[in-house]
Scaffold this active site. Sequence first.
Site, PDB file in Angstrom:
ATOM      1  N   TYR B 101     -17.463  45.710  15.644  1.00  9.48           N
ATOM      2  CA  TYR B 101     -17.767  44.425  14.998  1.00  9.48           C
ATOM      3  C   TYR B 101     -19.042  44.597  14.179  1.00  9.48           C
ATOM      4  CZ  TYR B 101     -19.533  39.687  14.384  1.00  9.48           C
ATOM      5  OH  TYR B 101     -20.026  38.525  13.832  1.00  9.48           O
ATOM      6  N   GLU B 189     -18.528  39.252   7.571  1.00 10.98           N
ATOM      7  CA  GLU B 189     -18.186  39.692   8.922  1.00 10.98           C
ATOM      8  C   GLU B 189     -16.973  40.615   8.855  1.00 10.98           C
ATOM      9  OE1 GLU B 189     -18.203  37.067  12.756  1.00 10.98           O
ATOM     10  OE2 GLU B 189     -16.186  36.975  11.931  1.00 10.98           O
TER      11      GLU B 189
END
Lengths: 295, 383
Positions: B101, B189
């Site tokens: 992530y 993101e």
Amino acid sequence: MSIWVDENTRVVYQGLTGSQGRFYGLRNRDYGTRVVAGTNPKKAGSDVDGIPIYATVAEAVKETAATVSCVFIPAPGVKGAVMEAAEGGVELIVVITEGVPMHDEAWFFNKLKRDFPQVRVLGPNCPGIISPGKCNIGITAGHIAEPGGPVGIVSRSGTLTYQALFELKQKGIGCTTCVGVGGDPVPGTSYIDCLQAFEADPETEAVMMIGEIGGSAEEEAADYIKTGMTKPVAAYVAGVTAPAGKKMGHAGAIVSGGKGTAKAKMEALRAAGAMVGDNPTEAGELMAGIVADLS
Amino acid sequence: MDLFEYQGKQFFASYGIPVSPGEVAETLDDAVAAAERLGYPVVVKAQVQVGGRGKAGGIKLAADAEELRQHASAILGMDIKGHRVELVWIEVASDIAEEYYASFTLDRSAKKHLGMLSARGGIDIEAVAEEDPDAIAKIWVDPVDGLTEERCRSWVASAALNPAATEGTVGILLKLYEAYTDGDADLVEVNPLILTPDGRVHALDAKVTLDTNSIFRHPDYEAYEQTQVRDEREEEAHEKGLQYVGLEGTVGVIANGAGLAMSTVDVVNEVGGRPANFLDIGGGASAEVMASALEVINNDPDVQSIFINIFGGITRGEEVANGIIEALGRVEIDSPIVIRLDGTNAEEGHQILAAHLSDKLQIQPTMLDAARAVVALAGGDAR
């Protein structure tokens, strides 16, 4: 007394020659604010209704001893205008302009903190600051504010600030200074900065604080109220029923993933000893009660 | 402004961030043609701006044309949490060794940019943050300094990724930071950022929120603006330049200023009603803006009554009142209206409105009184 601005404050308006700058600059002067200069590199040497225009803030400061700048420059030019004002030697920069990109705000906040730590920015996207009866810088309608004391006001929202000023005035309660910190993601001045200044100001005996959903500024203010404030605080937080993930007008007013909810903010403020109203009117009544108990 | 995944990937690619080759498709035939060009196996991904697409069946692997037809026809038109799938993204399938992530956003408390990197990607990062906060390596970046390669390297080292991913990840994060700042994003993101078995790192998903305030220096963002998902009411309000958010209730709300509008929505709820919308007409409250606002509200079939809540500051009460009367002359309004007008010259404003009061138009002295009246008119049980 009042915080940051008073009857002796001398103000230069960046963008005084534009339609907004002219309208509010002249209104501020009519109120009694010492509007001593405007800037516009293309119109240096001219004037706006008798107010001299200089090419830069530095020149305006040199010629007029201005200590505060008020920015009405359109959003694309705000970053440059703020740096020009800081380099020009003012102590306070009030940025009324809305729509400033977040990355510009984050950049000049940190740049100033490093290179001009003595300079305060208020805003962007704020109504300005008014010490009623003494000095009004920005877009607040001066006549809705009652001069005197004992209440200081700090708020993130424009119309709710006016509402608060007006309700206090109708109750005959005066205000030392009312600061609109603005609804943007990187406000130059925080609630805590204002609360500290009010705490230190002998004429301010109580503070009204108006918050809004999003971010954690109200929670941080609650921490300060708990540990650093002796003066009573009445508060209101808008957006109790705003749905998560929806952006409501202000860049700052967005709730994400249960964080920054009005409820959490109200609870934090209550836990810190502030009196919290469920609507603006109730908050005004709570303030009136606090003021009545002061005497 | 949130981008769709395919737009986010194109945005990433423009900053040199490796993404899977892919194409966007509106129809089944387009999807098949895209897959033929890309080569099987491909992944079919529903383009909706809502999380949980995979669980809802909106992401499928297709090994050949037959599977692709089957999946694409199921996904196109599918409803995912109230969002209808109008587009699919067809991309070359990736072999995945590990999922990470990575993101950048503003930390509003620290007033600095916050980068987050975790070896535990592919899942809900907020759950990771709660269960195992140490699994997320954080870095605070001063916007004036930017992200240096040296700091980026030590950040990546602290995330304890597979060593094979280090070089690729450092390169991507530096580009991601550039996309975030140069591209004026509020959020970038990547979840998951993947390591393939042959040691390559690339972005398998893209979540990008752009700052609409920056459009003046990114004229190409207008194209994204065109594809924003809005309901009919929001679309109409957007065209009229109004700050409008659609809600589910029956009480139409018009107020001046975002704070007062939010407060109005709160007060309607507080007395037992359900607001149909949030609508901020800004400081001026001119007849023109008021007429536009009333039109938008009037076109909402759920609205049973309308609450106009105005605080006159520089705009005086009589101007506001005249604006309302003029607007009502221009637009035929079906629902009864309750007005609360306070502030500068409110009395004068009330006098002007007094001549126009009827069962369709009333004035109330306070926000709470007005809220109770408007909720009662909407058939609610006002508290």
